[in-house]
Design a protein around this motif. Structure first.
Motif, PDB file in Angstrom:
ATOM      1  N   VAL A   1       0.853  -1.188   0.000  1.00 39.02           N
ATOM      2  CA  VAL A   1       0.000   0.000   0.000  1.00 39.02           C
ATOM      3  C   VAL A   1       0.889   1.238   0.000  1.00 39.02           C
ATOM      4  CG1 VAL A   1      -1.785   1.281   1.233  1.00 39.02           C
ATOM      5  CG2 VAL A   1      -1.812  -1.225   1.231  1.00 39.02           C
ATOM      6  N   SER A   2       0.505   2.253  -0.749  1.00 39.91           N
ATOM      7  CA  SER A   2       1.316   3.466  -0.870  1.00 39.91           C
ATOM      8  C   SER A   2       1.072   4.401   0.310  1.00 39.91           C
ATOM      9  CB  SER A   2       0.994   4.187  -2.195  1.00 39.91           C
ATOM     10  OG  SER A   2       1.849   5.296  -2.366  1.00 39.91           O
ATOM     11  N   PHE A   3       1.646   4.040   1.454  1.00 41.71           N
ATOM     12  CA  PHE A   3       1.568   4.897   2.632  1.00 41.71           C
ATOM     13  C   PHE A   3       2.578   6.038   2.506  1.00 41.71           C
ATOM     14  CE2 PHE A   3       0.384   0.695   4.634  1.00 41.71           C
ATOM     15  CZ  PHE A   3      -0.949   1.013   4.825  1.00 41.71           C
ATOM     16  N   LYS A   4       2.524   6.965   3.435  1.00 41.55           N
ATOM     17  CA  LYS A   4       3.566   7.983   3.530  1.00 41.55           C
ATOM     18  C   LYS A   4       4.864   7.294   3.912  1.00 41.55           C
ATOM     19  CE  LYS A   4       2.660  11.919   5.497  1.00 41.55           C
ATOM     20  NZ  LYS A   4       2.232  12.945   6.471  1.00 41.55           N
ATOM     21  N   GLY A   5       5.965   7.749   3.305  1.00 43.98           N
ATOM     22  CA  GLY A   5       7.244   7.108   3.550  1.00 43.98           C
ATOM     23  C   GLY A   5       8.203   7.958   4.361  1.00 43.98           C
ATOM     24  N   ASP A   6       7.660   8.835   5.200  1.00 45.30           N
ATOM     25  CA  ASP A   6       8.514   9.709   6.001  1.00 45.30           C
ATOM     26  C   ASP A   6       8.955   9.017   7.296  1.00 45.30           C
ATOM     27  OD1 ASP A   6       6.224   9.699   7.523  1.00 45.30           O
ATOM     28  OD2 ASP A   6       5.728  11.819   7.183  1.00 45.30           O
ATOM     29  N   HIS A   7       9.470   9.787   8.245  1.00 48.86           N
ATOM     30  CA  HIS A   7       9.994   9.201   9.482  1.00 48.86           C
ATOM     31  C   HIS A   7       8.917   8.479  10.280  1.00 48.86           C
ATOM     32  CE1 HIS A   7       8.254  12.997  10.886  1.00 48.86           C
ATOM     33  NE2 HIS A   7       8.224  12.459  12.085  1.00 48.86           N
ATOM     34  N   THR A   8       7.656   8.878  10.130  1.00 50.46           N
ATOM     35  CA  THR A   8       6.596   8.203  10.887  1.00 50.46           C
ATOM     36  C   THR A   8       6.430   6.757  10.436  1.00 50.46           C
ATOM     37  OG1 THR A   8       4.873   8.995   9.347  1.00 50.46           O
ATOM     38  CG2 THR A   8       5.358  10.373  11.262  1.00 50.46           C
ATOM     39  N   PHE A   9       6.629   6.493   9.138  1.00 47.16           N
ATOM     40  CA  PHE A   9       6.557   5.116   8.645  1.00 47.16           C
ATOM     41  C   PHE A   9       7.686   4.274   9.209  1.00 47.16           C
ATOM     42  CE2 PHE A   9       8.200   2.067   5.515  1.00 47.16           C
ATOM     43  CZ  PHE A   9       7.138   1.168   5.480  1.00 47.16           C
ATOM     44  N   PHE A  10       8.866   4.867   9.325  1.00 47.69           N
ATOM     45  CA  PHE A  10      10.029   4.113   9.781  1.00 47.69           C
ATOM     46  C   PHE A  10      10.102   3.985  11.302  1.00 47.69           C
ATOM     47  CE2 PHE A  10      11.360   4.982   5.457  1.00 47.69           C
ATOM     48  CZ  PHE A  10      11.943   3.764   5.105  1.00 47.69           C
TER      49      PHE A  10
ATOM     50  N   ALA B   1       5.522   8.338  -5.449  1.00 47.58           N
ATOM     51  CA  ALA B   1       6.363   8.899  -4.403  1.00 47.58           C
ATOM     52  C   ALA B   1       5.587  10.005  -3.684  1.00 47.58           C
ATOM     53  CB  ALA B   1       7.645   9.456  -5.011  1.00 47.58           C
ATOM     54  N   GLN B   2       5.918  10.198  -2.416  1.00 48.80           N
ATOM     55  CA  GLN B   2       5.242  11.226  -1.635  1.00 48.80           C
ATOM     56  C   GLN B   2       6.260  12.150  -0.993  1.00 48.80           C
ATOM     57  OE1 GLN B   2       2.026  10.005   0.922  1.00 48.80           O
ATOM     58  NE2 GLN B   2       1.677   8.108  -0.240  1.00 48.80           N
ATOM     59  N   GLU B   3       5.834  13.341  -0.716  1.00 48.89           N
ATOM     60  CA  GLU B   3       6.712  14.322  -0.088  1.00 48.89           C
ATOM     61  C   GLU B   3       7.195  13.790   1.253  1.00 48.89           C
ATOM     62  OE1 GLU B   3       6.653  19.017   1.354  1.00 48.89           O
ATOM     63  OE2 GLU B   3       4.890  18.117   0.389  1.00 48.89           O
ATOM     64  N   GLY B   4       8.482  13.886   1.492  1.00 46.72           N
ATOM     65  CA  GLY B   4       9.046  13.440   2.759  1.00 46.72           C
ATOM     66  C   GLY B   4       9.517  12.002   2.754  1.00 46.72           C
ATOM     67  N   ASP B   5       9.434  11.311   1.612  1.00 50.99           N
ATOM     68  CA  ASP B   5       9.916   9.927   1.539  1.00 50.99           C
ATOM     69  C   ASP B   5      11.370   9.851   2.001  1.00 50.99           C
ATOM     70  OD1 ASP B   5       7.563   8.879   0.643  1.00 50.99           O
ATOM     71  OD2 ASP B   5       8.214   8.545  -1.422  1.00 50.99           O
ATOM     72  N   GLU B   6      11.650   8.880   2.873  1.00 47.02           N
ATOM     73  CA  GLU B   6      13.004   8.686   3.372  1.00 47.02           C
ATOM     74  C   GLU B   6      13.875   7.991   2.324  1.00 47.02           C
ATOM     75  OE1 GLU B   6      14.483   9.107   6.627  1.00 47.02           O
ATOM     76  OE2 GLU B   6      12.838  10.485   7.053  1.00 47.02           O
ATOM     77  N   PRO B   7      15.194   8.173   2.380  1.00 50.10           N
ATOM     78  CA  PRO B   7      16.098   7.536   1.413  1.00 50.10           C
ATOM     79  C   PRO B   7      16.076   6.013   1.467  1.00 50.10           C
ATOM     80  CG  PRO B   7      17.224   9.299   2.611  1.00 50.10           C
ATOM     81  CD  PRO B   7      15.914   9.105   3.284  1.00 50.10           C
TER      82      PRO B   7
END
Length: 214
Positions: free
Chosen positions: A9-18, A44-50
């Motif tokens: 699922v295409s969730f947000k990939g920022d620090h909250t996901f990790f 891709a979403q804004e804030g995606d982590e590397p």
């Protein structure tokens, strides 16, 4: 070694996901010296982590794409849902060790805790749709759970595609182990208890994120 995680699922990939779920496993692997990244479908979403790999959904169902990653294992967060069976099969067919992680607790309705789960469904439907419409939604969902979902083989095939089928809590694992007649010996033999890695609020700082997950 290389162990990746994946959720379809295409969730947000920022620090909250990790800091939770499959993202937390990715960080926990890294902290014990295992190369790891997380995989999710585009966009891709804004804030995606590397450490996040975004790819077309079709690639997730392609064994050749998985094989091209050159990885040893995958923890798949797909809740045992039948529609994600092609992803599980693609990973397996690529020769990658597949761990199917049942983070949704594995207490499959209507087999376990019928009354509290039904009450929760009813409360949610009434809250979203109102008393009359919500009650109708609830009754239809209840009927589906006891007919189509009960007979569906999608979840069993999904679980059986894994080399391991893991659960975060003992009661969830036991809910499947007690129903070998339904899930089959091949699945029950793969069951394992794997608590999720614990990540504190400041998970991405230098503090150890694996205190509850050796």
């Amino acid at each position: 070694m290389k162990w990746y995680t994946c959720t379809p699922v295409s969730f947000k990939g920022d620090h909250t996901f990790f800091s939770r779920d499959s993202g937390a496993f990715c960080k926990a692997f890294q902290r014990i010296g295992v190369e790891s990244r997380a995989i999710m479908p585009t966009p891709a979403q804004e804030g995606d982590e590397p450490d996040l790999i975004r790819t077309e959904y079709a690639n997730l169902e392609d064994p050749a794409w998985w094989k091209s990653l050159g990885i040893d294992g995958v923890i798949l967060y797909a809740w045992g849902v039948g529609k994600y069976l092609p992803i599980a099969r693609a990973i397996h067919d690529a020769g990658i060790f597949l761990v199917v992680y049942m983070d949704s607790s594995g207490l499959f309705f209507p087999w376990q805790y019928w009354l509290p789960i039904a009450k929760n469904m009813y409360t949610k439907d009434v809250f979203i749709h109102g008393k009359i419409k919500g009650s109708a939604f609830f009754l239809l969902r209840l009927l589906k759970q006891h007919t189509w979902n009960l007979a569906s083989r999608g979840r069993r095939k999904h679980l059986d595609s894994g080399d391991m089928v893991t659960f975060p809590i003992p009661s969830a694992l036991q809910s499947v182990a007690d129903r070998e007649w339904l899930y089959g010996k091949s699945i029950v033999r793969k069951l394992a208890l794997v608590p999720p890695p614990f990540l504190p609020p400041a998970a991405l700082q230098e503090r150890s994120a694996t205190s509850l997950w050796p």
